[in-house]
Design an enzyme around this catalytic site. Structure first.
Site, mmCIF file in Angstrom:
data_model
loop_
_atom_site.group_PDB
_atom_site.id
_atom_site.type_symbol
_atom_site.label_atom_id
_atom_site.label_comp_id
_atom_site.label_asym_id
_atom_site.label_seq_id
_atom_site.Cartn_x
_atom_site.Cartn_y
_atom_site.Cartn_z
ATOM 1 N N ARG A 12 -13.032 4.264 -4.921
ATOM 2 C CA ARG A 12 -12.042 4.307 -5.990
ATOM 3 C C ARG A 12 -12.258 5.529 -6.869
ATOM 4 O O ARG A 12 -11.309 6.144 -7.347
ATOM 5 C CB ARG A 12 -12.119 3.042 -6.843
ATOM 6 C CG ARG A 12 -11.613 1.790 -6.147
ATOM 7 C CD ARG A 12 -11.799 0.564 -7.024
ATOM 8 N NE ARG A 12 -11.307 -0.647 -6.368
ATOM 9 C CZ ARG A 12 -11.612 -1.870 -6.729
ATOM 10 N NH1 ARG A 12 -12.426 -2.062 -7.780
ATOM 11 N NH2 ARG A 12 -11.123 -2.918 -6.081
ATOM 12 N N GLU B 175 -12.014 0.475 3.927
ATOM 13 C CA GLU B 175 -11.330 -0.747 4.339
ATOM 14 C C GLU B 175 -11.858 -1.254 5.680
ATOM 15 O O GLU B 175 -12.009 -2.456 5.892
ATOM 16 C CB GLU B 175 -9.817 -0.509 4.411
ATOM 17 C CG GLU B 175 -9.142 -0.329 3.070
ATOM 18 C CD GLU B 175 -9.202 -1.584 2.207
ATOM 19 O OE1 GLU B 175 -9.443 -2.678 2.739
ATOM 20 O OE2 GLU B 175 -9.005 -1.453 0.985
ATOM 21 N N THR C 103 -17.493 -7.815 5.909
ATOM 22 C CA THR C 103 -18.721 -7.329 5.284
ATOM 23 C C THR C 103 -18.569 -7.348 3.768
ATOM 24 O O THR C 103 -17.546 -6.902 3.238
ATOM 25 C CB THR C 103 -19.041 -5.890 5.743
ATOM 26 O OG1 THR C 103 -19.110 -5.851 7.172
ATOM 27 C CG2 THR C 103 -20.366 -5.409 5.173
ATOM 28 N N TYR D 58 -20.409 -5.633 13.942
ATOM 29 C CA TYR D 58 -19.033 -5.438 14.415
ATOM 30 C C TYR D 58 -18.822 -3.965 14.792
ATOM 31 O O TYR D 58 -17.970 -3.267 14.243
ATOM 32 C CB TYR D 58 -18.027 -5.890 13.357
ATOM 33 C CG TYR D 58 -18.148 -7.342 12.979
ATOM 34 C CD1 TYR D 58 -17.520 -8.329 13.733
ATOM 35 C CD2 TYR D 58 -18.916 -7.736 11.881
ATOM 36 C CE1 TYR D 58 -17.637 -9.680 13.399
ATOM 37 C CE2 TYR D 58 -19.043 -9.076 11.541
ATOM 38 C CZ TYR D 58 -18.398 -10.041 12.307
ATOM 39 O OH TYR D 58 -18.527 -11.359 11.970
ATOM 40 N N TYR E 121 -2.869 -5.368 7.571
ATOM 41 C CA TYR E 121 -3.542 -5.342 6.263
ATOM 42 C C TYR E 121 -4.080 -3.949 5.942
ATOM 43 O O TYR E 121 -3.818 -3.390 4.869
ATOM 44 C CB TYR E 121 -4.683 -6.356 6.198
ATOM 45 C CG TYR E 121 -5.632 -6.013 5.075
ATOM 46 C CD1 TYR E 121 -5.239 -6.207 3.755
ATOM 47 C CD2 TYR E 121 -6.858 -5.410 5.315
ATOM 48 C CE1 TYR E 121 -6.055 -5.830 2.706
ATOM 49 C CE2 TYR E 121 -7.681 -5.033 4.282
ATOM 50 C CZ TYR E 121 -7.280 -5.239 2.974
ATOM 51 O OH TYR E 121 -8.079 -4.839 1.935
ATOM 52 N N ASP F 262 -5.199 -9.749 2.557
ATOM 53 C CA ASP F 262 -6.421 -10.150 3.249
ATOM 54 C C ASP F 262 -6.775 -11.578 2.839
ATOM 55 O O ASP F 262 -5.977 -12.285 2.211
ATOM 56 C CB ASP F 262 -7.563 -9.178 2.944
ATOM 57 C CG ASP F 262 -7.991 -9.199 1.478
ATOM 58 O OD1 ASP F 262 -7.331 -9.884 0.653
ATOM 59 O OD2 ASP F 262 -8.997 -8.540 1.147
ATOM 60 N N CYS G 164 -11.525 -20.328 -13.251
ATOM 61 C CA CYS G 164 -10.171 -20.355 -13.819
ATOM 62 C C CYS G 164 -10.139 -19.912 -15.282
ATOM 63 O O CYS G 164 -9.139 -19.354 -15.750
ATOM 64 C CB CYS G 164 -9.566 -21.750 -13.668
ATOM 65 S SG CYS G 164 -9.395 -22.270 -11.938
ATOM 66 N N CYS H 80 -9.383 -16.283 -15.500
ATOM 67 C CA CYS H 80 -8.275 -15.786 -14.682
ATOM 68 C C CYS H 80 -7.084 -15.374 -15.542
ATOM 69 O O CYS H 80 -6.604 -16.162 -16.364
ATOM 70 C CB CYS H 80 -7.841 -16.857 -13.684
ATOM 71 S SG CYS H 80 -6.488 -16.310 -12.608
ATOM 72 N N SER I 53 -19.517 -13.749 15.223
ATOM 73 C CA SER I 53 -18.354 -14.524 14.797
ATOM 74 C C SER I 53 -18.051 -15.676 15.748
ATOM 75 O O SER I 53 -17.583 -16.735 15.332
ATOM 76 C CB SER I 53 -17.132 -13.614 14.676
ATOM 77 O OG SER I 53 -16.846 -12.997 15.925
#
Length: 347
Positions: free
Chosen positions: A22, A34, A40, A79, A117, A135, A197, A200, A296
């Site tokens: 970012r 991504e 992960t 992976y 995605y 996602d 919550c 949020c 997986s």
């Protein structure tokens, strides 16, 4: 519903994590991040991302990277097909797009390893295209927000939630909106326990919270039981090096390096016999601790032996790897992490 995006974006601007992809947000860096973040955790992926960017700062660098170097950069992240597809996609970008990552979803999904995605994330974050990026985190937020009790693993339910989320996406900040939903799912509307919550920004609009059912959604079908396989890991060592062989070019852990691996849980006599077939004269095998690795779809249950052998040329298809080679040359998958700790003490 009109107030959801403004409230969400205000929260995101004040609470978003400072992350390297970012801080310096190029399309290439967003893409790599991504892919790394699939399956992960962020904390686990960050050191790999930093190292990857230092070694391969451009699409061209990735496209031209030797396979052995790429595997080593990805070692332990798991992976591994993600890394192979990253490179295939980079090579296609160099060949068909002049080295510039395409900006539209319809082109991005043509690249290996990029699904809806990831394409949506890249297109919205890097190019401002008003498209969704949904996602697992976003599905969890959406299912609670709308109290949708459909099975989120079903395509029709995912499609329904995606349309609902997309309908509220502000055209002037599509990337931030998508990232804010992901961030909310990661930090507040969390999995594996009650959501936070009270923290949020969408609590007053959340249908699940209003009904007291926030812990009952999202709904997911029970996963299929994993298959199990038994293996015996043989650490054959001589002159400060361990014997490794390369896995097949296709399939699980393709192309990576491993110690001698025998099917089943076998005894010392079988280990000695297997090494003799490789032309190695072994001392009595020393039993090691048991280990388990979960993929997986599969679990490996492993026993192990440390076996000093007389120095000899490496058998066909094998190499001797000393400590420096293990650290810097040969990529050994994390499935053997427990046995790697043994090697650190004896090499």
């Amino acid at each position: 519903m009109e107030s959801i995006a403004p409230a969400l974006l205000r929260w995101y601007d004040q609470n978003k994590r400072v992350l390297p992809f970012r801080t310096v947000s190029t399309p290439y860096r967003v893409w790599v991040s991504e892919i790394m973040l699939q399956q992960t955790r962020v904390a686990a992926a960050l050191p790999y991302f930093e190292r990857f960017m230092q070694a391969l700062p451009t699409v061209k660098d990735l496209a031209e990277c030797p396979q052995k170097t790429l595997d080593k950069l990805w070692e332990g992240l798991g992976y591994y097909s993600r890394a192979r597809n990253l490179q295939k996609a980079a090579q296609k970008v160099m060949a068909e797009y002049g080295g510039v990552l395409p900006s539209q979803v319809k082109e991005l999904v043509k690249l290996p390893g990029i699904g809806p995605y990831t394409a949506g994330a890249i297109a919205s974050i890097s190019f401002g295209e008003p498209v969704p990026a949904v996602d697992g985190n976003v599905l969890r937020v959406a299912s609670r927000l709308f109290l949708d009790t459909g099975d989120v693993t079903r395509p029709d339910v995912r499609s329904r939630l995606t349309k609902a989320i997309h309908a509220m996406q502000p055209p002037d900040r599509p990337g931030d909106y998508n990232q804010a939903l992901m961030e909310l799912g990661a930090l507040v509307c969390v999995p594996g326990g009650p959501p936070l919550c009270q923290a949020c920004p969408l609590a007053h609009q959340c249908a699940a919270l209003a009904a007291g059912r926030q812990t009952q959604v999202p709904v997911k079908a029970a996963p299929k039981a994993r298959r199990t396989q038994d293996w015996t890991v043989v650490l054959a060592v001589a002159d400060g090096a361990v014997l490794l062989n390369q896995r097949p070019a296709e399939g699980l852990l393709a192309g990576l390096w491993q110690p001698v691996l025998l099917p089943g849980h076998v005894d010392e006599a079988a280990v000695t016999a297997a090494l003799q077939k490789l032309g190695l004269r072994a001392q009595p095998p020393q039993p090691l601790c048991k280990a388990k690795h979960v993929f997986s779809h599969l679990e490996w249950h492993m026993t192990g032996y440390l076996v000093p052998v007389a120095p000899a040329a490496a058998p066909a298809g094998h190499v001797w790897a000393d400590r420096a080679m293990l650290d810097g040359v040969y990529a050994v998958p994390g499935a053997f992490r427990a046995f790697r700790q043994v090697l650190k003490k004896c090499l």
